[in-house]
Scaffold this motif. Structure first.
Motif, PDB file in Angstrom:
ATOM      1  N   LEU A   1       0.618  -1.349  -0.068  1.00 27.88           N
ATOM      2  CA  LEU A   1      -0.119   0.262  -0.113  1.00 27.88           C
ATOM      3  C   LEU A   1       1.138   0.939  -0.053  1.00 27.88           C
TER       4      LEU A   1
ATOM      5  N   CYS B   1      -3.005  10.968   1.934  1.00 30.59           N
ATOM      6  CA  CYS B   1      -3.623   9.557   2.463  1.00 30.59           C
ATOM      7  C   CYS B   1      -2.302   8.548   2.950  1.00 30.59           C
TER       8      CYS B   1
ATOM      9  N   TRP C   1     -10.137   0.121  15.284  1.00 26.15           N
ATOM     10  CA  TRP C   1     -11.169  -0.591  14.174  1.00 26.15           C
ATOM     11  C   TRP C   1     -11.107   0.244  13.107  1.00 26.15           C
ATOM     12  N   LEU C   2     -10.519   1.674  12.986  1.00 27.43           N
ATOM     13  CA  LEU C   2      -9.079   2.339  11.390  1.00 27.43           C
ATOM     14  C   LEU C   2      -8.072   1.144  11.256  1.00 27.43           C
TER      15      LEU C   2
ATOM     16  N   TRP D   1      -6.875  -1.776  11.895  1.00 29.25           N
ATOM     17  CA  TRP D   1      -7.694  -3.052  11.387  1.00 29.25           C
ATOM     18  C   TRP D   1      -8.265  -3.568   9.591  1.00 29.25           C
ATOM     19  N   ARG D   2      -8.855  -1.779  10.071  1.00 26.67           N
ATOM     20  CA  ARG D   2      -9.033  -1.652   8.448  1.00 26.67           C
ATOM     21  C   ARG D   2      -8.412  -0.403   7.397  1.00 26.67           C
TER      22      ARG D   2
ATOM     23  N   ASN E   1      -6.167   0.100   4.545  1.00 30.63           N
ATOM     24  CA  ASN E   1      -6.703  -0.271   3.127  1.00 30.63           C
ATOM     25  C   ASN E   1      -7.947   0.680   3.350  1.00 30.63           C
ATOM     26  N   LYS E   2      -8.751  -0.244   3.270  1.00 27.53           N
ATOM     27  CA  LYS E   2     -10.714   0.725   3.508  1.00 27.53           C
ATOM     28  C   LYS E   2     -10.259   1.809   4.153  1.00 27.53           C
ATOM     29  N   VAL E   3     -10.075   2.197   4.382  1.00 26.14           N
ATOM     30  CA  VAL E   3      -9.488   3.700   5.502  1.00 26.14           C
ATOM     31  C   VAL E   3      -9.393   4.945   4.692  1.00 26.14           C
TER      32      VAL E   3
ATOM     33  N   LEU F   1      -8.286   4.341   1.014  1.00 26.06           N
ATOM     34  CA  LEU F   1      -9.210   4.602   0.293  1.00 26.06           C
ATOM     35  C   LEU F   1     -10.811   5.305  -0.038  1.00 26.06           C
ATOM     36  N   ALA F   2     -11.032   5.293   1.696  1.00 22.85           N
ATOM     37  CA  ALA F   2     -12.453   6.205   1.606  1.00 22.85           C
ATOM     38  C   ALA F   2     -11.297   7.205   2.037  1.00 22.85           C
TER      39      ALA F   2
END
Length: 310
Positions: free
Chosen positions: A43, A102, A121-122, A124-125, A127-129, A131-132
């Motif tokens: 990433l 980013c 929580w952020l 663990w996610r 990649n999605k964070v 991207l969001a």
């Protein structure tokens, strides 16, 4: 006919453009070669590559604008030309800021340690964070484009853009203020990343001291490197925003003035200077750069020796 100051500004613009292109092309080339070789990319390297690509496009736009200012008389700045340059500048500048932000978020979630459930929580996610955050920043880009289009519609029947702008400075000033607000989102995220990384570092060092352990462990060094990277981005980003706004205001108030041409030189600092800092702060890029310099030095020495023995 170019004056001496105009020639100096043009030479400096080309020199800064070449320096920035070398740094960003190096980052993109190294990461793309590794991507092809390993058939996979991390990433961080993906963000580096996208950031370098956006900065190459931004440098091309800035150089084009500098050449137009130096070589084209003000009365030839038509509506279509001004609209195209402005739109390309907003898109490349926004992408540049978004990818850099980013990267700041990535460093925060990758290195910082907090026990709060929301942060975990952020994390663990991650990649999605990231991207969001990028997708959300695109909403501001859409707002920019819509605002620019609504503003440019007022000049659709204007043959001499510069002359008309002289009669509509109030409207342009209001538009520039609105467009400037879109810079607050990446600036706020980057500032938050720096503060949280700093708090995490302070907390980590305090825990090590309580446990009578050395504060120079790998985690502490990673914190310090990340803070330096994000701080360098934040500093250059603030300078970039300030210089961009000053250049916009000078262009509005004074038009194609010499001060605006030299102000544009500082616009190159962010896409060029920060890329060199990224190379120095990334182990893989730094080692590759040192290898390239070593091979270049060896080549020059061999060439010099051949000339001596001729």
């Amino acid at each position: 006919m170019l004056t001496r100051l105009d020639a100096i500004a043009l030479i400096l613009s080309i020199a800064e453009f070449i320096i920035g292109m070398l740094a960003n092309a190096f980052i993109g080339l190294v990461n793309c070669c590794e991507w092809v070789r390993n058939q996979n990319i991390s990433l961080a390297d993906f963000i580096f590559t996208c950031l370098a690509t956006s900065r190459i496009m931004q440098l091309l736009v800035v150089l084009s604008y500098s050449l137009i200012m130096e070589l084209s008389p003000p009365q030839r700045h038509t509506y279509k030309l001004a609209k195209s340059i402005t739109l390309l500048w907003r898109i490349t500048n926004h992408l540049n800021n978004s990818f850099a932000t980013c990267l700041s978020i990535f460093y925060l979630l990758k290195i910082a340690h907090f026990s709060h459930s929301l942060f975990l929580w952020l994390k663990w996610r991650m990649n999605k964070v990231v991207l969001a955050a990028f997708v959300f920043s695109l909403l501001f880009l859409i707002f920019d484009i819509v605002l620019l289009e609504s503003f440019n519609d007022l000049f659709s029947n204007v043959s001499n853009f510069t002359l008309y702008i002289e009669q509509s400075k109030t409207l342009l000033v209001e538009t520039l203020i609105l467009l400037s607000l879109t810079c607050l989102f990446p600036l706020a995220l980057s500032l938050a990343s720096v503060l949280l990384l700093f708090l995490s570092l302070v907390r980590h060092i305090r825990n090590l001291q309580l446990n009578c352990m050395s504060p120079r462990d790998s985690s502490t060094e990673a914190h310090k490197r990340a803070i330096k990277m994000v701080l360098s981005f934040l500093f250059l980003f603030v300078v970039h925003i300030f210089v961009t706004q000053v250049a916009n205001w000078i262009l509005v108030m004074f038009g194609n003035h010499t001060s605006a041409k030299f102000t544009l030189l500082a616009v190159y600092v962010f896409p060029s200077g920060h890329s060199f800092l990224l190379i120095l702060g990334n182990r893989k890029l730094r080692q590759t750069a040192l290898e390239v310099l070593w091979h270049l030095e060896s080549f020059l020495k061999r060439k010099h020796l051949l000339q001596l023995f001729r």
